[in-house]
Design a protein around this motif. Sequence first.
Motif, PDB file in Angstrom:
ATOM      1  N   ASP A  19       0.807  -1.220   0.000  1.00 16.62           N
ATOM      2  CA  ASP A  19       0.000   0.000   0.000  1.00 16.62           C
ATOM      3  C   ASP A  19       0.840   1.270   0.000  1.00 16.62           C
ATOM      4  OD1 ASP A  19      -2.181  -1.659   0.060  1.00 16.62           O
ATOM      5  OD2 ASP A  19      -2.741  -1.234   2.141  1.00 16.62           O
ATOM      6  N   ASN A  60       2.405   1.831  -3.394  1.00 19.19           N
ATOM      7  CA  ASN A  60       1.383   2.186  -4.371  1.00 19.19           C
ATOM      8  C   ASN A  60       0.940   3.640  -4.198  1.00 19.19           C
ATOM      9  OD1 ASN A  60       1.321  -0.388  -5.534  1.00 19.19           O
ATOM     10  ND2 ASN A  60      -0.293  -1.110  -4.177  1.00 19.19           N
ATOM     11  N   ASN A  61       0.729   4.042  -2.954  1.00 23.73           N
ATOM     12  CA  ASN A  61       0.291   5.402  -2.680  1.00 23.73           C
ATOM     13  C   ASN A  61       1.354   6.419  -3.059  1.00 23.73           C
ATOM     14  OD1 ASN A  61      -2.264   4.720  -1.729  1.00 23.73           O
ATOM     15  ND2 ASN A  61      -1.588   4.532   0.392  1.00 23.73           N
ATOM     16  N   ILE A  82      -8.445  12.808  -5.455  1.00 22.50           N
ATOM     17  CA  ILE A  82      -7.187  12.410  -4.821  1.00 22.50           C
ATOM     18  C   ILE A  82      -6.528  13.640  -4.194  1.00 22.50           C
ATOM     19  CG2 ILE A  82      -4.917  11.345  -5.165  1.00 22.50           C
ATOM     20  CD1 ILE A  82      -7.296   9.468  -5.614  1.00 22.50           C
ATOM     21  N   ALA A  91      -1.476  12.024   2.309  1.00 22.38           N
ATOM     22  CA  ALA A  91      -2.306  10.972   2.912  1.00 22.38           C
ATOM     23  C   ALA A  91      -2.870  11.439   4.245  1.00 22.38           C
ATOM     24  CB  ALA A  91      -1.473   9.709   3.104  1.00 22.38           C
ATOM     25  N   TYR A 136      -5.765   2.589  -1.114  1.00 22.95           N
ATOM     26  CA  TYR A 136      -5.676   4.017  -1.439  1.00 22.95           C
ATOM     27  C   TYR A 136      -6.601   4.878  -0.572  1.00 22.95           C
ATOM     28  CZ  TYR A 136      -3.301   2.288  -5.633  1.00 22.95           C
ATOM     29  OH  TYR A 136      -2.431   1.670  -6.496  1.00 22.95           O
ATOM     30  N   LEU A 192      -5.719   8.457   0.507  1.00 21.73           N
ATOM     31  CA  LEU A 192      -5.553   9.480  -0.541  1.00 21.73           C
ATOM     32  C   LEU A 192      -6.875   9.913  -1.161  1.00 21.73           C
ATOM     33  CD1 LEU A 192      -2.498   8.077  -2.562  1.00 21.73           C
ATOM     34  CD2 LEU A 192      -2.504   9.587  -0.564  1.00 21.73           C
TER      35      LEU A 192
END
Length: 203
Positions: free
Chosen positions: A95, A98-99, A142, A146, A154, A157
């Motif tokens: 995660d 990816n973020n 988005i 975060a 996600y 986000l």
Amino acid sequence: MSRVLLATRNRKKLGELQRILGDQVTVLGLGDVPEFPDEPEIGATFEENAVAKAVQAATATGEISLADDSGLAVDALNGMPGVLSARWAGRHGEDAANNALLLAQLADVPDDRRGAGFVCALALAVPGAEPVIRRGEWRGRIVREAGGSNGFGYDPLFVPAESDVAGDGRTSAQLTPAEKDQLSHRGRAIALMLPDLKLALGL
């Protein structure tokens, strides 16, 4: 008690479905049934992947099975990461990576073009019957940093449209579990699937 197999090892997804279904149904995960080989996700759409996983689980275990394939579709990235959401940075389920990659890719995108939507395709497979598919979507945007520690993927986000309407700007990861269950793409797909699932379970 009736039971359904959700074809995942993700404990948060299992908990989410159990909360929504309540006490009428026991939700099993892949860790609760005899192990069978996982086939790779090679579908071009969320629906193809969900059906493949549900049918495989029902065939291997004989259980009434649900499977979802879900992800994030970002407008400025032409709908990506899409079906690649869980492995956008190269390895499945990382995660944080990816973020970070998504934020880097959107660094120069202005705030008014950061629209996105979570998508969930949910498939129900009953041994010997044609699979049923339902789709839920959750629109939002988005953010640049975060926020929140609830949820996964996600969620930190993604600010859902409902948060903007309320004026609080909370991300999906800042919602309570009950709020997320009601609003989320998965919650919407499950709500659409409930009549089919209850019929299959004889409820």
